[in-house]
Design a protein around this motif. Structure first.
Motif, PDB file in Angstrom:
ATOM      1  N   HIS A 112       0.371  -1.425   0.015  1.00  0.00           N
ATOM      2  CA  HIS A 112       0.403   0.354  -0.193  1.00  0.00           C
ATOM      3  C   HIS A 112       0.777   1.505   0.037  1.00  0.00           C
ATOM      4  O   HIS A 112       1.295   1.202   0.804  1.00  0.00           O
ATOM      5  CB  HIS A 112      -0.824   0.272   0.916  1.00  0.00           C
ATOM      6  N   GLY A 113       0.502   2.565  -0.781  1.00  0.00           N
ATOM      7  CA  GLY A 113       1.036   2.944  -1.166  1.00  0.00           C
ATOM      8  C   GLY A 113       2.624   3.413  -1.789  1.00  0.00           C
ATOM      9  O   GLY A 113       3.335   4.449  -0.947  1.00  0.00           O
ATOM     10  N   SER A 114       2.827   2.155  -1.939  1.00  0.00           N
ATOM     11  CA  SER A 114       4.355   2.090  -2.780  1.00  0.00           C
ATOM     12  C   SER A 114       4.450   1.536  -3.976  1.00  0.00           C
ATOM     13  O   SER A 114       3.460   0.592  -4.359  1.00  0.00           O
ATOM     14  CB  SER A 114       5.195   1.555  -1.246  1.00  0.00           C
ATOM     15  N   MET A 115       6.087   1.117  -4.106  1.00  0.00           N
ATOM     16  CA  MET A 115       6.178   0.686  -5.320  1.00  0.00           C
ATOM     17  C   MET A 115       7.128  -0.324  -5.121  1.00  0.00           C
ATOM     18  O   MET A 115       6.709  -1.523  -5.776  1.00  0.00           O
ATOM     19  CB  MET A 115       7.227   1.643  -6.573  1.00  0.00           C
ATOM     20  N   GLN A 116       6.745  -1.176  -3.985  1.00  0.00           N
ATOM     21  CA  GLN A 116       7.574  -2.286  -2.897  1.00  0.00           C
ATOM     22  C   GLN A 116       5.858  -2.692  -3.682  1.00  0.00           C
ATOM     23  O   GLN A 116       5.532  -3.308  -3.279  1.00  0.00           O
ATOM     24  CB  GLN A 116       7.971  -2.361  -2.000  1.00  0.00           C
ATOM     25  N   VAL A 117       7.395  -4.526  -4.149  1.00  0.00           N
ATOM     26  CA  VAL A 117       6.570  -5.797  -4.163  1.00  0.00           C
ATOM     27  C   VAL A 117       6.507  -6.141  -2.767  1.00  0.00           C
ATOM     28  O   VAL A 117       6.896  -6.091  -2.067  1.00  0.00           O
ATOM     29  CB  VAL A 117       7.353  -6.916  -4.959  1.00  0.00           C
ATOM     30  N   LEU A 118       4.620  -7.049  -3.005  1.00  0.00           N
ATOM     31  CA  LEU A 118       5.065  -8.164  -1.600  1.00  0.00           C
ATOM     32  C   LEU A 118       5.977  -8.874  -1.670  1.00  0.00           C
ATOM     33  O   LEU A 118       6.654  -9.684  -2.283  1.00  0.00           O
ATOM     34  CB  LEU A 118       3.908  -8.633  -1.995  1.00  0.00           C
ATOM     35  N   THR A 119       5.659  -9.463   0.030  1.00  0.00           N
ATOM     36  CA  THR A 119       6.911 -10.009   0.132  1.00  0.00           C
ATOM     37  C   THR A 119       6.449 -11.688  -0.085  1.00  0.00           C
ATOM     38  O   THR A 119       5.682 -11.781  -0.486  1.00  0.00           O
ATOM     39  CB  THR A 119       7.281 -10.627   1.064  1.00  0.00           C
ATOM     40  N   PRO A 120       7.519 -12.834  -0.234  1.00  0.00           N
ATOM     41  CA  PRO A 120       7.128 -13.471  -0.827  1.00  0.00           C
ATOM     42  C   PRO A 120       6.255 -14.379   0.125  1.00  0.00           C
ATOM     43  O   PRO A 120       5.087 -15.336  -0.168  1.00  0.00           O
ATOM     44  CB  PRO A 120       8.376 -14.891  -0.771  1.00  0.00           C
ATOM     45  N   GLN A 121       6.087 -14.044   1.132  1.00  0.00           N
ATOM     46  CA  GLN A 121       5.249 -14.926   2.443  1.00  0.00           C
ATOM     47  C   GLN A 121       3.769 -14.207   1.521  1.00  0.00           C
ATOM     48  O   GLN A 121       2.580 -15.000   1.577  1.00  0.00           O
ATOM     49  CB  GLN A 121       4.814 -14.455   3.521  1.00  0.00           C
ATOM     50  N   GLN A 122       3.743 -13.162   1.879  1.00  0.00           N
ATOM     51  CA  GLN A 122       2.186 -12.356   1.018  1.00  0.00           C
ATOM     52  C   GLN A 122       1.996 -12.502  -0.462  1.00  0.00           C
ATOM     53  O   GLN A 122       0.465 -13.154  -0.427  1.00  0.00           O
ATOM     54  CB  GLN A 122       2.750 -10.886   1.291  1.00  0.00           C
ATOM     55  N   ILE A 123       3.250 -12.781  -0.953  1.00  0.00           N
ATOM     56  CA  ILE A 123       3.003 -13.691  -2.344  1.00  0.00           C
ATOM     57  C   ILE A 123       1.728 -14.893  -2.323  1.00  0.00           C
ATOM     58  O   ILE A 123       1.021 -15.111  -3.247  1.00  0.00           O
ATOM     59  CB  ILE A 123       3.962 -13.391  -3.382  1.00  0.00           C
ATOM     60  N   ALA A 124       2.605 -15.787  -1.523  1.00  0.00           N
ATOM     61  CA  ALA A 124       1.938 -17.310  -1.065  1.00  0.00           C
ATOM     62  C   ALA A 124       0.532 -17.072  -0.722  1.00  0.00           C
ATOM     63  O   ALA A 124      -0.133 -17.495  -1.057  1.00  0.00           O
ATOM     64  CB  ALA A 124       2.708 -18.037  -0.383  1.00  0.00           C
ATOM     65  N   THR A 125       0.318 -16.586   0.524  1.00  0.00           N
ATOM     66  CA  THR A 125      -0.911 -16.125   0.904  1.00  0.00           C
ATOM     67  C   THR A 125      -2.151 -15.122   0.075  1.00  0.00           C
ATOM     68  O   THR A 125      -3.456 -15.133   0.074  1.00  0.00           O
ATOM     69  CB  THR A 125      -0.808 -15.768   2.326  1.00  0.00           C
ATOM     70  N   SER A 126      -1.666 -14.718  -0.683  1.00  0.00           N
ATOM     71  CA  SER A 126      -2.747 -14.316  -2.303  1.00  0.00           C
ATOM     72  C   SER A 126      -3.062 -15.311  -3.433  1.00  0.00           C
ATOM     73  O   SER A 126      -3.291 -14.829  -4.250  1.00  0.00           O
ATOM     74  CB  SER A 126      -1.574 -12.862  -2.673  1.00  0.00           C
ATOM     75  N   MET A 127      -2.739 -16.286  -2.654  1.00  0.00           N
ATOM     76  CA  MET A 127      -2.483 -17.991  -3.727  1.00  0.00           C
ATOM     77  C   MET A 127      -3.466 -18.426  -3.489  1.00  0.00           C
ATOM     78  O   MET A 127      -3.950 -18.627  -2.095  1.00  0.00           O
ATOM     79  CB  MET A 127      -1.544 -17.823  -4.987  1.00  0.00           C
ATOM     80  N   HIS A 128      -3.949 -19.978  -3.889  1.00  0.00           N
ATOM     81  CA  HIS A 128      -5.077 -20.969  -3.499  1.00  0.00           C
ATOM     82  C   HIS A 128      -4.793 -22.018  -4.528  1.00  0.00           C
ATOM     83  O   HIS A 128      -3.640 -21.771  -5.864  1.00  0.00           O
ATOM     84  CB  HIS A 128      -5.812 -20.248  -3.607  1.00  0.00           C
ATOM     85  N   ILE A 129      -4.548 -23.446  -3.751  1.00  0.00           N
ATOM     86  CA  ILE A 129      -4.012 -24.482  -4.710  1.00  0.00           C
ATOM     87  C   ILE A 129      -5.746 -24.971  -5.737  1.00  0.00           C
ATOM     88  O   ILE A 129      -6.754 -24.417  -4.881  1.00  0.00           O
ATOM     89  CB  ILE A 129      -3.568 -25.732  -4.136  1.00  0.00           C
ATOM     90  N   ASN A 130      -5.446 -25.496  -6.906  1.00  0.00           N
ATOM     91  CA  ASN A 130      -6.742 -25.961  -7.500  1.00  0.00           C
ATOM     92  C   ASN A 130      -6.547 -27.208  -7.223  1.00  0.00           C
ATOM     93  O   ASN A 130      -5.242 -28.341  -7.717  1.00  0.00           O
ATOM     94  CB  ASN A 130      -6.925 -25.528  -8.220  1.00  0.00           C
ATOM     95  N   VAL A 131      -7.557 -28.458  -6.872  1.00  0.00           N
ATOM     96  CA  VAL A 131      -7.318 -29.853  -6.896  1.00  0.00           C
ATOM     97  C   VAL A 131      -8.355 -30.309  -8.108  1.00  0.00           C
ATOM     98  O   VAL A 131      -9.358 -30.037  -7.965  1.00  0.00           O
ATOM     99  CB  VAL A 131      -7.572 -30.292  -5.289  1.00  0.00           C
ATOM    100  N   LEU A 132      -7.878 -30.945  -8.548  1.00  0.00           N
ATOM    101  CA  LEU A 132      -9.097 -31.912  -9.816  1.00  0.00           C
ATOM    102  C   LEU A 132      -9.007 -31.217 -10.700  1.00  0.00           C
ATOM    103  O   LEU A 132     -10.324 -31.094 -11.886  1.00  0.00           O
ATOM    104  CB  LEU A 132      -9.900 -32.817  -8.713  1.00  0.00           C
ATOM    105  N   PHE A 133      -8.485 -30.097 -11.203  1.00  0.00           N
ATOM    106  CA  PHE A 133      -8.910 -29.426 -12.126  1.00  0.00           C
ATOM    107  C   PHE A 133      -7.905 -30.160 -13.360  1.00  0.00           C
ATOM    108  O   PHE A 133      -6.695 -30.360 -14.136  1.00  0.00           O
ATOM    109  CB  PHE A 133      -7.950 -28.066 -12.377  1.00  0.00           C
ATOM    110  N   GLN A 134      -8.545 -31.226 -13.813  1.00  0.00           N
ATOM    111  CA  GLN A 134      -8.586 -32.125 -14.826  1.00  0.00           C
ATOM    112  C   GLN A 134      -9.757 -32.728 -15.171  1.00  0.00           C
ATOM    113  O   GLN A 134     -10.705 -32.232 -15.464  1.00  0.00           O
ATOM    114  CB  GLN A 134      -8.020 -32.960 -14.095  1.00  0.00           C
ATOM    115  N   VAL A 135      -8.857 -33.434 -17.141  1.00  0.00           N
ATOM    116  CA  VAL A 135     -10.935 -34.271 -17.364  1.00  0.00           C
ATOM    117  C   VAL A 135     -10.987 -35.409 -16.682  1.00  0.00           C
ATOM    118  O   VAL A 135      -9.586 -36.379 -16.354  1.00  0.00           O
ATOM    119  CB  VAL A 135     -10.063 -34.034 -18.939  1.00  0.00           C
TER     120      VAL A 135
END
Length: 208
Positions: free
Chosen positions: A68-91
């Motif tokens: 917030h309020g800067s050009m500083q990229v998120l930390t690796p920890q913040q990047i990780a917790t901005s994601m999720h995993i998908n299970v069974l994304f398949q045919v």
């Protein structure tokens, strides 16, 4: 590789995706909202082994959200917790896309340990208790052993590729006949008896 072996180990192979709605969390959300980013493997009920570069800061790439309020990229920890995993994304065997199930990444447990391009993330909901998980191999495969990579190249539904190991050294396992690409980064390699062999992967994944 027997079909039964692949069937037993494909559910723990997962996709890593940026969670949508980052614009409501960060004033500068970048351009990765909802992007399917990489692959990984459940190695415990709540742990996924993947590659470290999925969570790298790429300040010169103009993609990741900024603090917030800067050009500083998120930390690796913040990047990780901005994601999720998908299970069974398949045919399924009829070619019909299954209904994927998503679980949040709640912590970056290990990141580039020993300088290796690896990471372990903790996910909520204990998906491994439902879909299973794959043990990490305690020994390297031998040259010529058949390997299988199960992942999500180009962010697409799950694919299985197979081929022989061509070079095996202490830090790495190489192969020539297995097709992989962006989005497959972090995929596991299955060796003999289905034991998981860690894989570094190439490319951080598809970009928006």
């Amino acid at each position: 590789r027997p079909r039964a072996d692949e069937d037993a180990h494909h559910p723990p192979a997962v996709q890593v995706q940026w969670t949508a709605g980052r614009g409501g969390v960060f004033t500068n959300p970048g351009n990765v909202d909802g992007v399917r980013w990489g692959s990984g493997t459940l190695i415990a009920p709540d742990l996924v082994l993947t590659c470290g570069h999925l969570f790298d800061q790429r300040a010169d790439g103009g993609a990741q959200p900024r603090q917030h309020g800067s050009m500083q990229v998120l930390t690796p920890q913040q990047i990780a917790t901005s994601m999720h995993i998908n299970v069974l994304f398949q045919v399924d065997r009829s070619g019909v896309l299954r209904t994927e199930q998503s679980f949040p990444i709640v912590a970056l447990v290990e990141y580039r340990l020993g300088g290796l391009d690896m990471a372990v993330v903790r996910v909520g909901g204990n998906p491994g208790s439902t879909y299973g998980f794959t043990a990490v191999a305690t020994a390297n495969p031998a040259v010529g052993d058949m390997l299988a990579i199960i992942g999500h190249p180009a962010g697409m539904p799950k694919r299985v590729e197979a081929g022989p190991a061509t070079v095996v050294t202490t830090p790495q396992v190489r192969y020539d006949a297995i097709a992989s690409g962006g989005g497959a980064s972090g995929s596991g390699m299955l060796g003999r008896a289905g034991a998981r062999v860690n894989r570094r992967g190439a490319g951080a994944g598809p970009r928006a």
